[in-house]
Design an enzyme around this catalytic site. Structure first.
Site, PDB file in Angstrom:
ATOM      1  N   ARG A  47       0.831  -1.208   0.000  1.00 51.82           N
ATOM      2  CA  ARG A  47       0.000   0.000   0.000  1.00 51.82           C
ATOM      3  C   ARG A  47       0.866   1.259   0.000  1.00 51.82           C
ATOM      4  NH1 ARG A  47      -4.832  -2.036   4.098  1.00 51.82           N
ATOM      5  NH2 ARG A  47      -6.235  -2.683   2.419  1.00 51.82           N
ATOM      6  N   LYS A 212     -14.067 -12.729   6.889  1.00 60.45           N
ATOM      7  CA  LYS A 212     -15.233 -11.898   7.214  1.00 60.45           C
ATOM      8  C   LYS A 212     -16.448 -12.420   6.469  1.00 60.45           C
ATOM      9  CE  LYS A 212     -12.016  -8.239   6.808  1.00 60.45           C
ATOM     10  NZ  LYS A 212     -11.721  -7.236   5.804  1.00 60.45           N
ATOM     11  N   GLY A 368      -6.537  -6.712   1.525  1.00 59.89           N
ATOM     12  CA  GLY A 368      -5.237  -6.523   2.162  1.00 59.89           C
ATOM     13  C   GLY A 368      -4.544  -7.831   2.477  1.00 59.89           C
ATOM     14  N   GLY A 392     -12.469  -4.254   1.160  1.00 63.86           N
ATOM     15  CA  GLY A 392     -13.848  -3.840   1.400  1.00 63.86           C
ATOM     16  C   GLY A 392     -14.358  -2.918   0.306  1.00 63.86           C
TER      17      GLY A 392
HETATM   18  P1  ADP Z   1      -8.822  -9.806   2.695  1.00 63.90           P
HETATM   19  O1  ADP Z   1      -8.070  -8.893   3.645  1.00 63.90           O
HETATM   20  O2  ADP Z   1      -7.968 -10.280   1.592  1.00 63.90           O
HETATM   21  O3  ADP Z   1     -10.117  -9.204   2.242  1.00 63.90           O
HETATM   22  P2  ADP Z   1      -9.995 -11.220   4.918  1.00 63.90           P
HETATM   23  O4  ADP Z   1      -9.569 -10.125   5.819  1.00 63.90           O
HETATM   24  O5  ADP Z   1     -11.435 -11.423   4.703  1.00 63.90           O
HETATM   25  O6  ADP Z   1      -9.219 -11.114   3.518  1.00 63.90           O
HETATM   26  O7  ADP Z   1      -9.494 -12.612   5.490  1.00 63.90           O
HETATM   27  C1  ADP Z   1      -8.142 -12.886   5.705  1.00 63.90           C
HETATM   28  C2  ADP Z   1      -7.989 -13.841   6.845  1.00 63.90           C
HETATM   29  O8  ADP Z   1      -8.830 -14.968   6.670  1.00 63.90           O
HETATM   30  C3  ADP Z   1      -6.587 -14.378   6.946  1.00 63.90           C
HETATM   31  O9  ADP Z   1      -5.961 -13.811   8.072  1.00 63.90           O
HETATM   32  C4  ADP Z   1      -6.784 -15.892   7.092  1.00 63.90           C
HETATM   33  O10 ADP Z   1      -6.012 -16.443   8.123  1.00 63.90           O
HETATM   34  C5  ADP Z   1      -8.264 -15.997   7.420  1.00 63.90           C
HETATM   35  N1  ADP Z   1      -8.854 -17.278   7.039  1.00 63.90           N
HETATM   36  C6  ADP Z   1      -8.864 -17.877   5.845  1.00 63.90           C
HETATM   37  N2  ADP Z   1      -9.465 -19.092   5.896  1.00 63.90           N
HETATM   38  C7  ADP Z   1      -9.865 -19.256   7.180  1.00 63.90           C
HETATM   39  C8  ADP Z   1     -10.529 -20.296   7.877  1.00 63.90           C
HETATM   40  N3  ADP Z   1     -10.887 -21.417   7.273  1.00 63.90           N
HETATM   41  N4  ADP Z   1     -10.763 -20.122   9.196  1.00 63.90           N
HETATM   42  C9  ADP Z   1     -10.383 -18.998   9.821  1.00 63.90           C
HETATM   43  N5  ADP Z   1      -9.754 -17.970   9.222  1.00 63.90           N
HETATM   44  C10 ADP Z   1      -9.489 -18.094   7.912  1.00 63.90           C
HETATM   45 MG    MG Z   2      -8.357  -8.439   5.727  1.00 65.35          MG
END
Ligand code: ADP
Ligand code: MG
Length: 411
Positions: A47, A212, A368, A392
């Site tokens: 970023r 999320k 992120g 988001g």
């Molecule tokens: P992004 O930031 O790319 O939008 P998110 O913030 O939604 O992604 O999710 C990222 C997190 O999701 C990571 O820290 C990862 O460890 C967690 N994650 C992925 N799969 C699982 C799972 N099966 N159970 C719990 N956490 C998970």
């Molecule tokens: Mg995230």
């Protein structure tokens, strides 16, 4: 249409010597350094790098640049754990302009540094979220803080793509108080999102994962009308498996979303959208316990375990489901990639996206943690068509929602 930086420069009679407030997204992941939590280091500077084109352009034009940014979620008061210092230090290493850091956002330090800045200097003001007005739901409180920010500058450039979906003082209210423009990063991000929504080249596949769950279910609603194929992994997949009647043990699960998920599955069938779910899962006895990691069938998750990645057969199936796509959008790691035992599903999907790029298609990584994942797994940024700085924000754009930080610019 929002003004570009060049149009803003024309409107205000040039940028040289002018104080320009720039909202950037410097919300980077950190880990403790040798000196502990007061000495944190940036683990993914994507970023910060993405903020450079706009800051460099303004600096070269002779503006006195004041950077507004947040880090994490401090409770509306100064907190050294959320200082922007590590981000400002990394920016200084990458930049060919001088970078200073104020120890407050609108207080004596910020005012003195804004007054002392020379043409071309960049000053990072301390975390905007150290001020309760930044994220306040009370319009008056937010506006009062925005007015304090506005008093420091002559113009505003909105370049924090990761926050344009937020109605916050340094994103939304400030634009109403000063002549404003859309920064080059936000413009580039929107350009890619338009390519994903307007006339995506087919086959258009979308892979969703992450943690999320309810945030991400919303985007499916809109994508069901647009994508040809939808791959689901990460924490949200367990709500899908539960909707199909499977036991998911202690995995992430939003029981209240099961009816919604069933609705999506019906719609996907009706609209001919192919939904790809994992057939195997890597489970462990407790969160992050790599020593107990093992592969089980997705319809036979033991009650005392939790799913932390898609399994190897699913990784291969997901890669195959992406291989013939011409357009791919991916948001959310397939598993807890931070730990090697749960990173292979994410690696398989990332690898498949690089294949789409190599074949001349468009691959976009959003979010992120997803961006951090591809970098920590050793992929080069240019192996992807685009790595978005905003998770988001890009999801809300793809959901067809109005983004307050863009609307306020006239976009
Ligand atoms: P992004 O930031 O790319 O939008 P998110 O913030 O939604 O992604 O999710 C990222 C997190 O999701 C990571 O820290 C990862 O460890 C967690 N994650 C992925 N799969 C699982 C799972 N099966 N159970 C719990 N956490 C998970
Ligand atoms: Mg995230």
């Amino acid at each position: 249409m929002a003004d570009t930086i060049e149009q803003l420069a024309e409107k205000i009679g040039g940028l040289a010597g002018r104080r320009v407030l720039v909202r950037c997204d410097l919300n980077v992941p950190l880990e403790d350094g040798p000196g502990g939590s007061e000495d944190r280091v940036v683990t993914d500077d994507g970023r910060i790098r993405a903020s450079l084109p706009t800051l460099t352009k303004l600096s070269r034009a002779g503006a006195r640049v004041l950077v507004l940014a947040h880090l994490g979620r401090p409770a509306g008061a100064p907190d050294p754990a959320y200082s922007l210092r590590p981000a400002a230090e990394r920016l200084a290493e990458l930049a060919d302009f001088s970078v200073g850091l104020a120890t407050d956002t609108v207080g004596p330090s910020a005012q003195a540094m804004a007054a002392a800045a020379a043409d071309g200097d960049v000053v990072v003001l301390e975390n905007v979220r150290f001020n309760p007005g930044e994220t306040s739901k009370d319009d008056a409180e937010r506006r009062a803080f925005a007015a304090q920010l506005a008093a420091l500058g002559d113009a505003f450039v909105s370049d924090g793509f990761g926050v344009v979906h937020r109605k916050q003082a340094s994103v939304y209210d400030l634009a109403q108080l000063l002549p404003h423009a859309m920064g080059d990063l936000v413009a580039a991000e929107i350009d890619v999102l338009e390519r994903l929504t307007e006339t995506p080249e087919r086959l258009y596949a979308v892979a969703l994962g992450g943690s999320k769950v309810s945030d991400k279910l919303g985007v499916i609603d809109n994508l069901l009308g647009k994508a040809d194929r939808l791959l689901i992994g990460g924490g949200m997949v367990f709500t899908f498996l539960a909707a199909q009647g499977h036991e998911v043990g202690k995995s992430l699960l939003e029981t209240d979303q099961i009816p919604t998920v069933l609705g999506y599955l019906d719609r996907a069938r009706a609209e001919g959208v192919e939904i790809v779910l994992p057939t195997d899962v890597v489970v462990a006895d407790s969160f992050g316990d790599e020593s107990s990691a093992r592969v089980v069938a997705a319809d036979a998750i033991p009650a005392e375990t939790l799913g932390l990645d898609i399994g190897p057969a699913s990784g291969a199936a997901f890669a195959a489901a992406l291989a013939d796509a011409r357009t791919v959008f991916w948001n959310g790691p397939m598993g807890v990639f931070e730990q090697p035992a749960f990173a292979e599903g994410t690696r398989a999907v990332a690898q498949a996206l690089t294949g789409v790029t190599a074949a001349g298609g468009l691959s976009v990584v959003g979010g992120g943690d997803s961006a951090a994942a591809v970098r920590t797994l050793g992929f080069a940024d240019d192996a992807f068509g685009h790595i978005s700085t905003g998770g988001g924000a890009s999801l809300e754009y793809l959901e067809g929602k109005e983004l307050p930080g863009l609307t306020v610019l006239g976009e």
